[in-house]
Design a protein around this motif. Sequence first.
Motif: not given
Length: 254
Positions: A116-125, A127-138
């Motif tokens: 995954l590129s840095p851009r991929d990682h940014a996009q994943i974060e 998206a997780l932020t948008e749905v309010g689940l960043l803190e549940r990523a793992n």
Amino acid sequence: MQLDQPGSVISTESLLVELGGLPILREVSVAVGSGELTALMGGNGSGKTTLVRALLGLIPHQRGTITLFGTPLESFRDWHRVGYVPQRGAVVIKQATVREVVSSGRLAHRRAFRPLSPRDHAQIEAALTEVGLLERANTPFIELSGGQQQRVLIARALATEAELLVMDEPFAGVDLRVQDELAELIGRLNAAGTTVLVVLHETGALAPLLTNSIVLREGRVIHTGAPPEHPAPHHDSPGLTRPRLMTGIGEGVA
Ligand SMILES: Nc1ncnc2c1ncn2[C@@H]1O[C@H](COP(=O)(O)OP(=O)(O)O)[C@@H](O)[C@H]1O
Ligand SMILES: [Mg+2]
């Protein structure tokens, strides 16, 4: 009727889809305009999921045409423009974490075997932020509630940076409060420019946000245009007129 107007994100003409030798969709001609929030409705077994699968090229059609973003399905390659949220339960995810499920949405952007590129990682974060689940990523996907799983699947579609989001019964099996939160998220994405086609049993929490509808019965289109009147508000209806798109999603969802 000319359905394939410029600006149509999806259009079909006289679609025939057979499964197991039986016609399941007949003479289906529909269009989803750019920027619309369209409900695909109809009773159980009316062909909603079959239509979604045919539109995305997941099952073949026997007759008629399908066009995505103005390109015939047969030559369409821009799958990163399309996010698909299948019916929950259609996908059984036993091992993956939330982050891994969302990351799989970046596959269309990656060259084979590259990390995954840095851009991929940014996009994943994002998206997780948008749905309010960043803190549940793992967290393992399987440990989440139904509504949270639905939000992960939406985040997966968001991570693809999809211009078209196709969702199959996102409200199935989630309680009314979570339906409201999902509706708010879907409305927010649509307001930001994403075209949405959402399979619904009843218009429910999305009713005030819908701009168009397609209703199937026994594999045929029986209505298009303004969403059918919603016979019974699914719960205290004053909520439906509240301005609700500005608030964040994710608070209070355990
Ligand atoms: N693989 C299949 N083979 C034969 N019939 C199928 C298959 N999948 C679905 N069907 C039938 O097609 C009809 C429409 O199914 P579906 O598209 O899943 O409806 P909906 O999503 O509106 O509930 C149903 O009668 C169903 O039994
Ligand atoms: Mg279905």
